[in-house]
Design a protein around this motif. Structure first.
Motif, mmCIF file in Angstrom:
data_model
loop_
_atom_site.group_PDB
_atom_site.id
_atom_site.type_symbol
_atom_site.label_atom_id
_atom_site.label_comp_id
_atom_site.label_asym_id
_atom_site.label_seq_id
_atom_site.Cartn_x
_atom_site.Cartn_y
_atom_site.Cartn_z
ATOM 1 N N UNK A 93 -62.227 -56.607 -34.078
ATOM 2 C CA UNK A 93 -60.913 -56.331 -33.500
ATOM 3 C C UNK A 93 -59.804 -56.986 -34.312
ATOM 4 N N UNK A 94 -60.053 -58.183 -34.815
ATOM 5 C CA UNK A 94 -59.062 -58.864 -35.661
ATOM 6 C C UNK A 94 -58.888 -58.105 -36.970
ATOM 7 N N UNK A 95 -59.986 -57.627 -37.552
ATOM 8 C CA UNK A 95 -59.908 -56.872 -38.806
ATOM 9 C C UNK A 95 -59.149 -55.557 -38.607
ATOM 10 N N UNK A 96 -59.372 -54.893 -37.480
ATOM 11 C CA UNK A 96 -58.637 -53.652 -37.181
ATOM 12 C C UNK A 96 -57.149 -53.948 -37.056
ATOM 13 N N UNK A 97 -56.817 -54.987 -36.294
ATOM 14 C CA UNK A 97 -55.406 -55.336 -36.101
ATOM 15 C C UNK A 97 -54.753 -55.705 -37.423
ATOM 16 N N UNK A 98 -55.444 -56.500 -38.249
ATOM 17 C CA UNK A 98 -54.890 -56.890 -39.548
ATOM 18 C C UNK A 98 -54.655 -55.702 -40.458
ATOM 19 N N UNK A 99 -55.571 -54.744 -40.439
ATOM 20 C CA UNK A 99 -55.444 -53.528 -41.247
ATOM 21 C C UNK A 99 -54.229 -52.710 -40.813
ATOM 22 N N UNK A 100 -54.061 -52.528 -39.505
ATOM 23 C CA UNK A 100 -52.944 -51.736 -38.985
ATOM 24 C C UNK A 100 -51.604 -52.427 -39.233
ATOM 25 N N UNK A 101 -51.575 -53.746 -39.088
ATOM 26 C CA UNK A 101 -50.334 -54.486 -39.332
ATOM 27 C C UNK A 101 -49.926 -54.374 -40.797
ATOM 28 N N UNK A 102 -50.904 -54.389 -41.694
ATOM 29 C CA UNK A 102 -50.579 -54.257 -43.119
ATOM 30 C C UNK A 102 -49.970 -52.890 -43.426
ATOM 31 N N UNK A 103 -50.490 -51.841 -42.803
ATOM 32 C CA UNK A 103 -49.901 -50.509 -42.997
ATOM 33 C C UNK A 103 -48.476 -50.489 -42.442
ATOM 34 N N UNK A 104 -48.287 -51.121 -41.279
ATOM 35 C CA UNK A 104 -46.947 -51.204 -40.705
ATOM 36 C C UNK A 104 -45.989 -51.949 -41.614
ATOM 37 N N UNK A 105 -46.469 -53.040 -42.227
ATOM 38 C CA UNK A 105 -45.628 -53.808 -43.157
ATOM 39 C C UNK A 105 -45.218 -52.971 -44.350
ATOM 40 N N UNK A 106 -46.139 -52.165 -44.865
ATOM 41 C CA UNK A 106 -45.803 -51.272 -45.972
ATOM 42 C C UNK A 106 -44.621 -50.383 -45.614
ATOM 43 N N UNK A 107 -44.665 -49.790 -44.445
ATOM 44 C CA UNK A 107 -43.578 -48.911 -44.013
ATOM 45 C C UNK A 107 -42.260 -49.669 -43.882
ATOM 46 N N UNK A 108 -42.312 -50.891 -43.373
ATOM 47 C CA UNK A 108 -41.093 -51.677 -43.190
ATOM 48 C C UNK A 108 -40.447 -52.023 -44.527
ATOM 49 N N UNK A 109 -41.252 -52.478 -45.476
ATOM 50 C CA UNK A 109 -40.690 -52.885 -46.760
ATOM 51 C C UNK A 109 -40.171 -51.698 -47.564
ATOM 52 N N UNK A 110 -40.697 -50.520 -47.285
ATOM 53 C CA UNK A 110 -40.214 -49.319 -47.977
ATOM 54 C C UNK A 110 -38.872 -48.846 -47.431
ATOM 55 N N UNK A 111 -38.393 -49.476 -46.346
ATOM 56 C CA UNK A 111 -37.050 -49.148 -45.848
ATOM 57 C C UNK A 111 -35.987 -49.493 -46.877
ATOM 58 N N UNK A 112 -36.349 -50.355 -47.797
ATOM 59 C CA UNK A 112 -35.402 -50.818 -48.811
ATOM 60 C C UNK A 112 -34.826 -49.669 -49.631
ATOM 61 N N UNK A 113 -35.603 -48.598 -49.846
ATOM 62 C CA UNK A 113 -35.097 -47.494 -50.681
ATOM 63 C C UNK A 113 -34.132 -46.574 -49.933
ATOM 64 N N UNK A 114 -33.965 -46.807 -48.616
ATOM 65 C CA UNK A 114 -32.976 -46.053 -47.844
ATOM 66 C C UNK A 114 -33.364 -44.632 -47.510
ATOM 67 N N UNK A 115 -34.592 -44.238 -47.775
ATOM 68 C CA UNK A 115 -35.031 -42.860 -47.513
ATOM 69 C C UNK A 115 -35.939 -42.817 -46.279
ATOM 70 N N UNK A 116 -35.753 -41.772 -45.462
ATOM 71 C CA UNK A 116 -36.611 -41.519 -44.305
ATOM 72 C C UNK A 116 -36.727 -42.763 -43.416
ATOM 73 N N UNK A 117 -35.613 -43.362 -43.106
ATOM 74 C CA UNK A 117 -35.587 -44.604 -42.340
ATOM 75 C C UNK A 117 -36.272 -44.433 -40.983
ATOM 76 N N UNK A 118 -35.893 -43.402 -40.247
ATOM 77 C CA UNK A 118 -36.415 -43.216 -38.895
ATOM 78 C C UNK A 118 -37.927 -43.003 -38.913
ATOM 79 N N UNK A 119 -38.417 -42.219 -39.866
ATOM 80 C CA UNK A 119 -39.856 -41.956 -39.952
ATOM 81 C C UNK A 119 -40.627 -43.249 -40.241
ATOM 82 N N UNK A 120 -40.083 -44.069 -41.130
ATOM 83 C CA UNK A 120 -40.775 -45.322 -41.476
ATOM 84 C C UNK A 120 -40.735 -46.321 -40.327
#
Length: 306
Positions: A93-120
């Protein structure tokens, strides 16, 4: 020399770190005890993927956003910081949560380019919401989403509503799943974990050693990182603040979690690896840096084998 090897970013680096993590993952499971049953084997294989894949995602995040130099110190530290927590390596369960949080972090940091903000923002919210189904207190990382919105597009009010919608959607789909397969509702009482400030489980030898090593690294790396913060380019400082907030939230989760048996510290590994890479990238004696890397590589074996 290891210093020279990890200062580069080549496919062989990822393979070496991946094999190192897999070796420690196998040792952790062997030490806990492993049953040769189909379900156990499938969970073992799934866990190995969920453990190693975030390492590659972490490297992609830091390289694409110019958070660290073009080396592999970050993933080396990630391997070290996660493998000194053997309880986390055997907790699916910890490994699943860590994996999903990392994908979420990817989306957050990609907000920097200003594209598709709402989708990310929506994607990050969904992944963190799903992570909270595996490990409830990962819901605390939703704070990162609101911080990211305030940094990159605060004036659009719709962005502030999206995380709430994602949480409601996740809860509704969880109810659909439990109704379909278990003929019961997924109640909030089943979802929300209590808060606990009891640290007695940390007094066990294994947990105390792991928590102690992680705490020392956290203090040392964070002091150096904050000292170097003002020298970073202004355009990446919002991202660096998110990384610091990520570490603070992960630490808070470890403090309030009702389990308190060290595996909650797993969530602090990713931000701490990014922060710690600043230390290894500093210019100081090569011999001292070489010793540091050897220590990082060998400490997890002492945790797992003794």
């Amino acid at each position: 020399m290891l210093t020279s090897f990890f200062s580069k970013s080549k496919p062989i680096n990822y393979i070496v770190v991946g094999l190192y993590m897999l070796t420690l993952y196998i040792i952790a499971h062997y030490k806990r005890g492993f049953e040769l049953e189909m379900v156990s084997i499938l969970l073992f294989i799934a866990g190995a993927f969920l453990y190693i894949a975030p390492m590659l995602m972490l490297h992609f995040v830091v390289q694409r956003n110019d958070i660290t130099d073009k080396g592999t110190y970050t993933i080396l530290l990630y391997a070290f910081l996660t493998s000194i927590l053997p309880g986390a390596l055997t907790n699916i369960t910890v490994l699943i949560a860590g994996f999903l949080i990392m994908i979420g972090l990817q989306n957050l940091l990609h907000l920097r380019n200003g594209k598709h903000i709402k989708a990310k923002v929506f994607n990050a919210s969904i992944y963190i919401s799903l992570a909270s189904l595996a490990f409830f207190w990962s819901i605390g990382f939703i704070v990162l989403i609101f911080m990211a919105i305030s940094y990159f597009e605060p004036k659009n009010y719709r962005n502030w509503i999206i995380p709430i919608i994602a949480l409601i959607m996740t809860y509704l789909f969880a109810n659909c799943f439990t109704l379909l397969f278990y003929d019961s509702f997924f109640l909030l009482n089943d979802y929300i974990d209590p808060i606990s400030f009891s640290f007695e489980p940390y007094l066990a030898k294994d947990q105390l050693f792991s928590a102690g090593i992680l705490s020392i690294c956290m203090f040392f790396f964070l002091v150096i990182y904050l000292f170097k913060f003002n020298r970073k380019p202004a355009n990446i400082k919002p991202i660096l603040r998110l990384i610091i907030a990520y570490l603070i939230i992960a630490t808070a989760i470890a403090i309030i979690s009702p389990h308190n048996n060290a595996f909650e510290l797993f969530f602090a590994a990713a931000p701490l690896a990014i922060i710690g890479a600043t230390y290894l990238e500093m210019q100081y004696y090569e011999f001292a840096k070489e010793i540091n890397i050897w220590v990082f590589l060998l400490i997890p074996f002492t945790t797992l084998l003794f």
